[in-house]
Each structure stands twice: as C-alpha cells, then as structure tokens.
Design an enzyme around this catalytic site. Sequence first.
Site, PDB file in Angstrom:
ATOM      1  N   ASP A   1      78.189  34.165  -1.805  1.00 20.88           N
ATOM      2  CA  ASP A   1      78.464  35.411  -0.905  1.00 20.88           C
ATOM      3  C   ASP A   1      78.059  36.346  -1.902  1.00 20.88           C
ATOM      4  O   ASP A   1      77.331  37.474  -1.406  1.00 20.88           O
ATOM      5  CB  ASP A   1      79.827  35.551  -0.410  1.00 20.88           C
ATOM      6  CG  ASP A   1      80.906  34.916  -1.734  1.00 20.88           C
ATOM      7  OD1 ASP A   1      80.553  34.751  -3.005  1.00 20.88           O
ATOM      8  OD2 ASP A   1      82.209  34.701  -1.356  1.00 20.88           O
TER       9      ASP A   1
ATOM     10  N   ASP B   1      81.242  19.786   7.387  1.00 18.28           N
ATOM     11  CA  ASP B   1      80.678  19.064   6.412  1.00 18.28           C
ATOM     12  C   ASP B   1      81.805  18.039   5.916  1.00 18.28           C
ATOM     13  O   ASP B   1      81.558  17.330   4.815  1.00 18.28           O
ATOM     14  CB  ASP B   1      80.396  19.928   5.207  1.00 18.28           C
ATOM     15  CG  ASP B   1      79.107  20.402   5.117  1.00 18.28           C
ATOM     16  OD1 ASP B   1      78.255  20.103   6.132  1.00 18.28           O
ATOM     17  OD2 ASP B   1      78.611  20.970   4.124  1.00 18.28           O
TER      18      ASP B   1
ATOM     19  N   ASP C   1      85.967  31.621   7.063  1.00 18.12           N
ATOM     20  CA  ASP C   1      86.432  30.305   6.650  1.00 18.12           C
ATOM     21  C   ASP C   1      87.360  29.633   7.483  1.00 18.12           C
ATOM     22  O   ASP C   1      88.003  30.400   8.480  1.00 18.12           O
ATOM     23  CB  ASP C   1      87.049  30.489   5.332  1.00 18.12           C
ATOM     24  CG  ASP C   1      85.926  30.752   4.332  1.00 18.12           C
ATOM     25  OD1 ASP C   1      84.655  30.571   4.478  1.00 18.12           O
ATOM     26  OD2 ASP C   1      86.185  31.196   3.151  1.00 18.12           O
TER      27      ASP C   1
ATOM     28  N   ASP D   1      90.403  28.620   7.432  1.00 19.23           N
ATOM     29  CA  ASP D   1      91.886  29.227   7.701  1.00 19.23           C
ATOM     30  C   ASP D   1      91.838  30.696   7.992  1.00 19.23           C
ATOM     31  O   ASP D   1      93.193  31.176   7.927  1.00 19.23           O
ATOM     32  CB  ASP D   1      92.517  29.073   6.365  1.00 19.23           C
ATOM     33  CG  ASP D   1      91.687  29.934   4.950  1.00 19.23           C
ATOM     34  OD1 ASP D   1      90.660  29.810   5.173  1.00 19.23           O
ATOM     35  OD2 ASP D   1      92.443  30.704   4.329  1.00 19.23           O
TER      36      ASP D   1
END
Length: 630
Positions: free
Chosen positions: A383, A230, A289, A291
């Site tokens: 989530d 994105d 994610d 990281d």
Amino acid sequence: MRNLQVKPRAEPPKGLNRKIPAYQNASVTVCFVFFLVLAHQVERGAGPSSLPGKPFPFQNGVEEASCCKLRSATIPNFHLSKPGAEGRGMEGLWGRALASAASGGRVAAAWAAVRARAVAPALEAAVWVCLAMSVMLVLEVCYMSVVSFVAVKLLRRVPERRYKWEPMPSVGGTGGGKDEEEAVPGGEAFPLVLVQIPMYNEREVYKLSIGAACALTWPSNRIIIQVLDDSTDPFIKELVELECKDWASKKINIKYEIRESRKGYKAGALMKGMEHSYAQECDFVAIFDADFQPEPDFLLRTVPFLVHNPKIALVQTRWEFVNYDVCLMTRIQKMSLDYHFKVEQESGSSMHAFFGFNGTAGVWRVSAISEAGGWKDRTTVEDMDLAVRASLKGWQFLYVGDIRVKSELPSTLKAYRHQQHRWTCGATNLFRKMAPDIVRSKGVSVWMKFHLLYSFFFVRRVIAPILTFLFYCIVIPLSVMVPEVSIPVWGMFYIPTAITIMNAIRNPWSIHMVPIWILFENVMSMHRMRAALTGLLETMYVDEWVVTQKLGDHVREKLEVPLLTPVKPTECVERIYVPEILVAFYLLVCASYDFVLGAGRYYLYIFLQAFAFLLLGFGFVGTAGPCSCP
C-alpha cells in the site's frame, strides 16, 4: 609500636588453630570492613586519597608488608597482633585479608581505567547520537502536531472546503438488488465502482466484510463486489464461496475469485483481481480488508471527491475499532492509531497532499494505479509502495477523518508482533529500494523530495523505532554504571515530555493511559528496531508475511478478559519471548546498581521499564489466542 615482618603467601602457623580472643575477632572484622569500604570508594572514583590517613598505593601493586605499614599509618595506636603463637596466627590472617583487599582494589582500579578510556567515550558518543536523533524526532512531531491542529481546529481546512464536493444523485435503491433504473433515472451518472475484499482463512470475519460491502448504497448495475480468496483451508474456502453465492442469489453483482498460488500475498491478490476485464472497466476501486465493515453511505461520501477533483488519486478514511476495550493492549493500540490518523495523516493531507495509504478503507482512481505501475509485491507494504510511486507521478491524496470504517485490532500479543514487524520492516525496506528513484524523479518539487526522504521515511520509519529502544532502554540504563558520562536534562526529560504532551493533547480521553502507553511502546520498540534493521539490511526475515489474526464476534462472545490477562505461559512456549526477558534482566541489573551503588537518579524509571519487559516477556498482555503447538 612493634613492626612485624609478614612473609608473602606464608602457610598458616599452628597457632591459627587455637581459639582467637574476642577482641582480635573484632579487630579482624573492623579491618575487613574497612578494606571493603576502601575498594568501594576506589570503584566509585573517589580514590583512596579521600579516606583519612596516607594514600594507599594499590595502583602500583602492594606487598603484604607494605599493607601492614599502611595499616599502621592509617589507624594509629592499633597493633596488628600480640607476640607469640596468637600473633603469628593473626599475622597470616591479616596478610590474606590485606592481600584480598589489595587485589580487589587493583581490579576496581583496572575497571575504572578501562571504563574511563574505552567505555565512557563510546557511551558518550552514543548519547550524543541519540540526542541528535531526539532533536530530529521532536521537531518532526512538533511540525505535524502544529500543522494538524492549526489546519483542522483553527483554520477549519476540512476536505469539503479545500476540494470540490457535491452529493451524488439520490439513490432510491441500494446494492440490495432493486431496479436502479426506476430509482435513479439516468443511473449512468454514477461511476462504475469495484469493491475488492482480499482475505486469507478469515473464518471469523468473512461474513461481516462481505455483508457490509454488499449493503453499500450504490446502484447495483454500477458496482461490482470482488472477493479475492487466498485461503488454504478447503473448508473455509467453501464457506466463503457459499456466502458469495448466497449474495449473488439476491441479485448482487459479486465475483468470487481464487488463484493457484499465494505469490505476492495481498499485493499479488489485488494485482490478479485487477487483471479481469470487468475490473479494468471500472473507474474507481474501494479496498477493504476482511475485518472492515464500511457504513452503507461510504461510497456516497468518498467518491464525489474523486469525481469532481481529477487530480486526486486516493481518498483515505479513518479506522474505528470495535474491540478497543477488550484488553489493555487494544486500548494502547487505539491511542497510537488515533494519533497516526489525527496527526500524521491529517498533516500530510493538509500540507503535501500526500501520506501513506493504509491498505484498506480507501478509494483509488483506477487510472492512477495504472499510471503508477500497478501493485507490486517487492515489500510487505504494498500500500505504501503504490502511494509513493503515485505521488512521484504528481497525484494528490486526501484524508477524510469524518468518515470512519469499523475494524478490529489484534488482541493477542503474537498477532500484534507479527503486524508490527510487517509494517516496520516493509517501510524501511521500501525506503532502501525507493530512495534512488525519489532522488532521480523529475515530476515532483525538491520540497516534496525532501519531505519523502527525510520526514516520511528517515525520521518516522527509521529513526523513531531505533531511537526509542536504543536511547531509553539501552543507553540511559547503562549510563548509571558509567559516572563519567552525563546525559543533559533537556534530552533526558524535556524532549520525551514534549512528545508525550503532544500525544496526550490529541488523545484527551486517554490521558490517564499515557504512562502505561510509554512503557508498552518502549517494550515494542525493541521488536520494531529489529524489524527496521531487517528491512534496511534485507536480512532473512525481510519478506516475512504473517496475516494478522482476526477474531470477529468471537472477541465479544468468548474473550471476556480483564485489562491484564495472564495466559499461562507453560501451556505453550510461543507465549514466552526470550529477548524481552533478557532485556528485563539487563534493566534490573542497571536499576539495582543505580539504587545501591549509583547516584540513584534513574532507578525508579528503569525498574518500571524492566517490569514492563517482564510482563510482555512472559505473555501477561493481551488475550489468550489459540496455540499452534501440538
């Protein structure tokens, strides 16, 4: 003794300009100090009657002549002045001094009356409300701590003993592009797994997450890596696309997906990713994610729980932090998150087979996502939203603490504040929106409904952030100025001590950090309380979404910082936080009052808390990240 008649508001006679003898100067000084002490006694509630002599009728208003009479009655054999011009001069001076003392006494008496009739009852009510919330919180903490400790440490209810788990067939090749038909004869025994990596302008870490996902040990024809980009920066977007093409050239089944807008943020990206035909054919989906860096055997250790236990919808693993020792703030975050995983997630998984999905480092059953209604972007905690809806459908969750995934903690105060706002505000807003659905749900037991509404949402997501700031940073400091209100020792000392001990037990290697952790968490509680109220009331910033800044290898290479790093607030106004500074000023006033005029019971704690607010208010915590100011 000669009685003098002092006229109210009389002009000073000419004799006042003459030099006053030294003994009369001393008399004026002694009398002035005497009335200052008197005003202080009245303010502290001792009352004029506690002084020697006759009581002073300040409450009914005192004329200067009456003050003179009272002076004569209280201090025998002490004449106001000598006859003549000098006496007339002292007469006016005495009148003004006595009138000033009487006026101060009336102000003190008025404040005492207002304090006793209005301030004290309101403060006392706030104290008992906070004490009730404290009892609720400490009982919840005790329950979670006992369950997690007994279940895991004593009874050894590890996931492998509670659920069926069998290893997958040996895999000779990995996702690196080898021919799996030769390595695994019957490779169809492996379910088709989709690995989703949502990212947004992740220049520092995109290579780490994509590389780790492509290195997962799984037959290459049974795994699909999906990068959901994105990014709004064209340069970063091009870098991510080139990275995907590079792995595709190594015979990795990787898909690079973009969309026209960022509608729904992360939830919108995950929802869009599941709409592709190849994604709908998958049995399970692992989410990381940008990281996060899973170990190569991540799927081999998690997927068997889903394969052999059809009622399990989610397998959540634990986070491990690569930059926890960068600064003091990251060490404190590690303490809080370790407690979250060791206690909250472990107890929820052991007792209720439910906990909040952490948004990453987990594997979902695709059919469970579909049955729960898919991803929704109505809150900033997509989530947790999906997890609650799936639990209402009867699905079970499993937390596996032995499997750890490397990740990064926000090392700048600005990034950490944004993260905490998103988590806290989103959780309370979800509580507001889902409480009616939980009550009306027919697929779960009453006990499960109570756990969701009371324990999971109300106590942990609403009471915890509000209580910490309201009680320990507002009510207790204010109580030092209102002697009519007393706080029971069990609420002031025993309850917070019990909570602290239970946290320290689960973090034995960080026990020396507990005092600093308490001060830091109290400061952040102001930000969390504001976020919690924002979510409950759905105010202007309820949908605010700021992606947590990641620094990747930049942390190790360029951010060599001590535990407390001054960041030069003058360089950028973003590093100065006015609310924290205002609260620090309030705490300093309360602590100073308690030290000078109060009972002297809480000033040390309040001074320390004020110092913590000042540190964060002026940006002396965390690392110095890039500034967005021109």
